[in-house]
Design an enzyme around this catalytic site. Sequence first.
Site, short mmCIF file in Angstrom:
data_model
loop_
_atom_site.label_atom_id
_atom_site.label_comp_id
_atom_site.label_asym_id
_atom_site.label_seq_id
_atom_site.Cartn_x
_atom_site.Cartn_y
_atom_site.Cartn_z
N ASP A 133 4.72 -4.12 -3.59
CA ASP A 133 5.56 -3.15 -4.30
C ASP A 133 6.98 -3.71 -4.26
OD1 ASP A 133 6.57 -0.62 -5.30
OD2 ASP A 133 7.21 -0.23 -3.24
N ASP A 146 5.25 1.23 0.27
CA ASP A 146 5.94 2.13 1.20
C ASP A 146 6.01 3.58 0.76
OD1 ASP A 146 7.85 1.58 -0.90
OD2 ASP A 146 9.38 2.40 0.44
N ASP A 159 2.64 4.62 -3.89
CA ASP A 159 1.82 3.46 -3.53
C ASP A 159 0.49 3.85 -2.87
OD1 ASP A 159 3.77 1.57 -4.38
OD2 ASP A 159 4.86 1.90 -2.51
#
Length: 542
Positions: free
Chosen positions: A253, A434, A438
């Site tokens: 990410d 995080d 996600d």
Amino acid sequence: MIVAAIAAASIGQVFDGALLIVIFATSGAIEALVTQRTADSVTNLLSLAPEQATRLTRNITGDDLEVIDTAELRIGDLIPVRPGERIGGDGVVMEGISEVDQAAMTGESVPVRRTPGQDVLFGTVNGTGSLTVRITSPASESVVARMVSLVAEASETKSTRALFVEQVEQRYSLGVVIAALIVFALPLALREDFRDSLLRAITFMIVASPCAVVLSTMPPLLAAIANAARHGILIKSATVMESMGRTQLVAFDKTGTLTEGAPVVTKVTPAADRSTEDVLTLAAAVEQHSEHPLGGAVVRAARANVIPTTGFRALPGRGVEGVIEGQLVRVIQASDEHEDTIGTVVEVFVDEHLAGTITLEDALRPDATATVARTGAITSHPVHLLTGDNRRTAADIASRTGITEVHSRLLPTEKAATVRRLEDDGIQVLLVGDGVNDAPALASATVGIAMGRHGSDLALETADAVVIRDDLSTIPSAIELSRTAHRFIVANLIIAGTFIAVLVFWDLIATLPLPLAVAGHEGSTVIVGLNGLRLLRARAWR
């Protein structure tokens, strides 16, 4: 072993039977020691934590100091930490400058400088300066406590290979008993001496038992879990540790993972009938309830008192909304019209009318580029970037980190779909993220890793592992440690199998002395256990 000892004694081999029991008991004690060392390597961290701390209460008459148990500290409490003292809880430095020795927790070889606004960890040692620390998590939720809890849970799990070995061991053990009966009965049928036949069968049952094979798998994995925990990455199960080594592709990410997760507002563009302050105030009023780093940046930029909001609702992957003085205010990620902008653009709507836009940028983590390069070098597929940001921002981060495969403007479901598509192609994916957005992708990947310091509760719960101090370099190190553990398991299985094959062959074609059989069998068990324990060494972590 007890049955074998009794049988040996029944044919006059009393000394050999007693020796068998002694060696078996000694081996069992060593095996227990090997297993306990793995657990102790992490649980001993609890001894680093101070039992008491001094709580500081400030009031109009002055400062009050109260000595209390660290377990009684609550979020928001202030604790003064004098030079040489251990810090009584995870927190943020409010006053003072000092160097803190974090070696026991993070593996850093030298003390690190800590100034106001920076984090400190429970049980670490203050240096020569005095600090005032505000507690950010209770003792039961500190980094140390989470490490101990997760490693304890991991120790209770079994890897896929361990479960397979145990299933085979059940059938194998039955086969050994049947084979031992044949080894006893066949020579007896050929008129061999009863005592010699029974002794050969007893010896066969001892050397053919799969104790060393069963012990080949879990000690290396548990030792690797403990070593990883000492370096700041918590692996939730032995299965996860085993799976990490099979990673073929790593996907990151962006916000809060490759970047610091602490973006700042760089530009505010109000609509014709609005002011810059008006746009920021409206956005901050809604974002004050959001867990997303972008929301925190907007609130910080507003500076003035944030006005109250009702009816707050998160729009996963898009933004947030709330009601302010009867008007519906939405703060959502901008459309493709802002694709040429570097940074993240959010749009502020009041009752569906655009009030303005806010541009935010996020700093790249110092270790991001090196981690991407190292990760790409140890996996068979290039590193991927999965982000909800626009193409320009995603391309900028990708170019600065060396990532070639970029997926931008992804909703949470699209992130998960991208991961599933790679998995369906037979690629084992490790995803690092995080945020709440996600979580679906973390659950879809073979291994999901959450950034622990600023990660959302949902991401931490969903992930298979947690990077507790947001050090990206631990991710490729953990992959390599898992692969080392796999090599140790293979070596252990070869050692155990070789001992069994040699001793069984010796017993069947010649006379294998019972004490030597016991020593060989138990010795192989101890060897594989001690070999697995080598992964606890500091140099096993690279």
